[in-house]
Motif scaffolding. Structure first.
Motif, PDB file in Angstrom:
ATOM      1  N   LEU A  80      -2.876 -18.912  57.499  1.00  0.00           N
ATOM      2  CA  LEU A  80      -3.217 -17.633  58.356  1.00  0.00           C
ATOM      3  C   LEU A  80      -4.364 -16.820  57.609  1.00  0.00           C
ATOM      4  O   LEU A  80      -5.031 -16.137  58.309  1.00  0.00           O
ATOM      5  CB  LEU A  80      -1.744 -16.814  58.558  1.00  0.00           C
ATOM      6  CG  LEU A  80      -0.791 -17.611  59.258  1.00  0.00           C
ATOM      7  CD1 LEU A  80       0.441 -16.626  59.275  1.00  0.00           C
ATOM      8  CD2 LEU A  80      -1.239 -18.105  60.669  1.00  0.00           C
ATOM      9  N   ASP A 129       0.232 -17.335  69.035  1.00  0.00           N
ATOM     10  CA  ASP A 129      -1.134 -18.168  68.650  1.00  0.00           C
ATOM     11  C   ASP A 129      -0.533 -19.299  68.015  1.00  0.00           C
ATOM     12  O   ASP A 129      -0.809 -20.413  68.147  1.00  0.00           O
ATOM     13  CB  ASP A 129      -2.210 -17.448  68.351  1.00  0.00           C
ATOM     14  CG  ASP A 129      -3.439 -18.190  67.747  1.00  0.00           C
ATOM     15  OD1 ASP A 129      -4.323 -18.401  68.409  1.00  0.00           O
ATOM     16  OD2 ASP A 129      -3.353 -18.869  66.691  1.00  0.00           O
ATOM     17  N   THR A 130      -0.053 -18.713  66.815  1.00  0.00           N
ATOM     18  CA  THR A 130       0.558 -20.161  65.709  1.00  0.00           C
ATOM     19  C   THR A 130       1.948 -19.799  65.365  1.00  0.00           C
ATOM     20  O   THR A 130       2.419 -18.344  65.198  1.00  0.00           O
ATOM     21  CB  THR A 130      -0.305 -19.755  64.516  1.00  0.00           C
ATOM     22  OG1 THR A 130      -1.749 -19.742  64.936  1.00  0.00           O
ATOM     23  CG2 THR A 130      -0.020 -20.744  63.436  1.00  0.00           C
ATOM     24  N   ALA A 158       0.699 -14.290  65.111  1.00  0.00           N
ATOM     25  CA  ALA A 158       1.097 -15.414  64.337  1.00  0.00           C
ATOM     26  C   ALA A 158       2.560 -15.241  63.908  1.00  0.00           C
ATOM     27  O   ALA A 158       2.779 -14.124  63.365  1.00  0.00           O
ATOM     28  CB  ALA A 158       0.276 -15.791  63.134  1.00  0.00           C
ATOM     29  N   ALA A 167       1.216 -24.063  61.374  1.00  0.00           N
ATOM     30  CA  ALA A 167       0.424 -24.096  60.271  1.00  0.00           C
ATOM     31  C   ALA A 167       1.820 -24.202  59.288  1.00  0.00           C
ATOM     32  O   ALA A 167       2.906 -23.944  59.543  1.00  0.00           O
ATOM     33  CB  ALA A 167       0.134 -22.804  59.688  1.00  0.00           C
ATOM     34  N   ARG A 211      -0.002 -23.307  68.204  1.00  0.00           N
ATOM     35  CA  ARG A 211      -0.401 -24.034  67.088  1.00  0.00           C
ATOM     36  C   ARG A 211       0.462 -24.107  65.828  1.00  0.00           C
ATOM     37  O   ARG A 211       1.317 -22.965  66.034  1.00  0.00           O
ATOM     38  CB  ARG A 211      -2.067 -23.529  66.601  1.00  0.00           C
ATOM     39  CG  ARG A 211      -3.089 -23.462  67.689  1.00  0.00           C
ATOM     40  CD  ARG A 211      -4.426 -23.392  67.272  1.00  0.00           C
ATOM     41  NE  ARG A 211      -4.690 -21.834  66.849  1.00  0.00           N
ATOM     42  CZ  ARG A 211      -5.875 -21.189  66.445  1.00  0.00           C
ATOM     43  NH1 ARG A 211      -6.593 -22.377  65.840  1.00  0.00           N
ATOM     44  NH2 ARG A 211      -5.840 -20.036  66.350  1.00  0.00           N
TER      45      ARG A 211
END
Length: 365
Positions: free
Chosen positions: A67, A38-39, A13, A61, A59
């Motif tokens: 997270l 991933d993020t 992330a 956020a 992805r």
């Protein structure tokens, strides 16, 4: 967290998608075998669109809190947000049980850096700092020359990270607020101090001059540091945004010879232009016209000395080292304690510039 066996990609992330996140971290993470982006944490729609175009399937956020709520689905958090957020975000990640990479500077003070290191050690988690310029082409070349004894005993190390930016760009980096941890001392200074300590070991004395030159600027934009190392080497370090004529990146003087190198490693420029490791080859190379020169008794500006082939720059090595450290439990490529030692010097430099005195540092084991 997921199993870190060799067959499973480690899910990363990335917090922040400004300059550091978009130009350095995201491309280097995705270029590393065994890591997957991933993020990305950003609430900025334009930055989300930019990231989605380059990294389909990533992805998003809106805040780091998302997270921590799903920490068991991640293997690493990379903090590439503004400097003032580094400590609270790294703390939150570690408390959530996640290993962390933090962009430099790790913290605003050496004490905070050591507190983070203690937390990571207590939790048994990796904590590393993105000091990518340990993998600059010129630094790698210089380290090789010193190790081979080509310069003899190094006596003086001059390192310049100079730019000509007479107009302000705006933003927190040029803010004079202590909370922002802005200015060149903690920005470019983090790099040149780290390099000096890696090459020549602990600092015992620090002297600095720091100025605000540009109209409207509130943070230092022209800074000089002099470091005396425990082994007697003297480092003279320059970080400036107001240099109309750029000096050599390195000028290193030894008992046998000196090495002079102009120009910057090409990797940052390539990353800014959208070139990526693994797809743009050869990576990190520069033409012979940019090679430094080694010699004695003559100036390289008038043809003195012999050209030295510059080693390839290798920013991808940082995240390759992170992946290995996570999988095998080895030491990370840059430790929090090394970052704290650099912050000792930066804090001493700030005090020296403010008070006009030389600061002595206690040697740490």
């Amino acid at each position: 967290m997921t199993d870190t066996g060799t067959g499973t990609a480690l899910r990363v992330a990335l917090v922040g998608y400004g300059l550091a996140g978009s130009v350095f971290h995201a491309p280097l993470i995705t270029a590393t075998d065994g890591l997957v982006l991933d993020t990305i944490v950003t609430s900025n729609p334009e930055r989300q669109e930019q990231a989605r175009a380059e990294f389909p399937g990533v992805r998003f956020a809106a805040s780091p809190d998302e997270l921590w709520e799903r920490a068991d689905t991640l293997d690493l958090v990379v903090v590439a947000s503004p400097n003032k957020t580094h400590v609270p975000l790294a703390t939150a990640a570690l408390e959530a049980g996640l290993p962390v990479v933090v962009d430099k500077p790790l913290a605003g003070s050496a004490a905070e850096a050591r507190e983070l290191a203690a937390l990571a050690e207590a939790r048994g988690l990796l904590l590393s700092v993105f000091q990518n310029r340990r993998w600059d082409n010129d630094f790698r070349t210089l380290a090789r020359l010193i190790e081979a004894g080509e310069l003899g005993d190094v006596q003086r190390f001059e390192s310049r990270f100079e730019r000509w930016r007479p107009q302000l760009k705006g933003g927190w980096r040029e803010s004079g607020s202590a909370e922002e941890i802005g200015g060149l001392l903690y920005d470019l200074g983090s790099h040149i101090v780290d390099q000096a300590l890696v090459l020549f070991g602990p600092a015992v004395r620090v002297y600095a001059e720091s100025d605000v030159r540009r109209p409207g600027a509130r943070a230092d934009d022209d800074t000089f540091l002099a470091i005396t190392h425990a082994n007697g080497v003297r480092s003279h370090l320059y970080a400036s945004a107001t240099t109309a004529q750029l000096g050599p990146r390195f000028r290193v003087l030894g008992s046998k010879a000196g090495y002079v190198k102009y120009g910057l490693d090409p990797q940052e420029a390539d990353l800014r232009e959208g070139r990526r490791p693994g797809t743009y080859a050869p990576w990190g190379l520069e033409p012979p016209s940019m090679w430094g020169r080694i010699g004695a008794g003559e100036s390289p500006a008038t043809g003195g000395g012999e050209p030295v082939e510059t080693a390839p720059g290798d920013y991808p090595a940082f995240y390759a080292g992170i992946a290995t450290a996570l999988r095998e439990g080895t030491a990370p490529p840059v430790s929090a304690h090394e970052a704290a030692a650099a912050l000792d010097v930066l804090e001493a430099a700030r005090r020296s510039a403010r008070e006009g005195v030389t600061i002595s540092l206690e040697a740490r084991s």
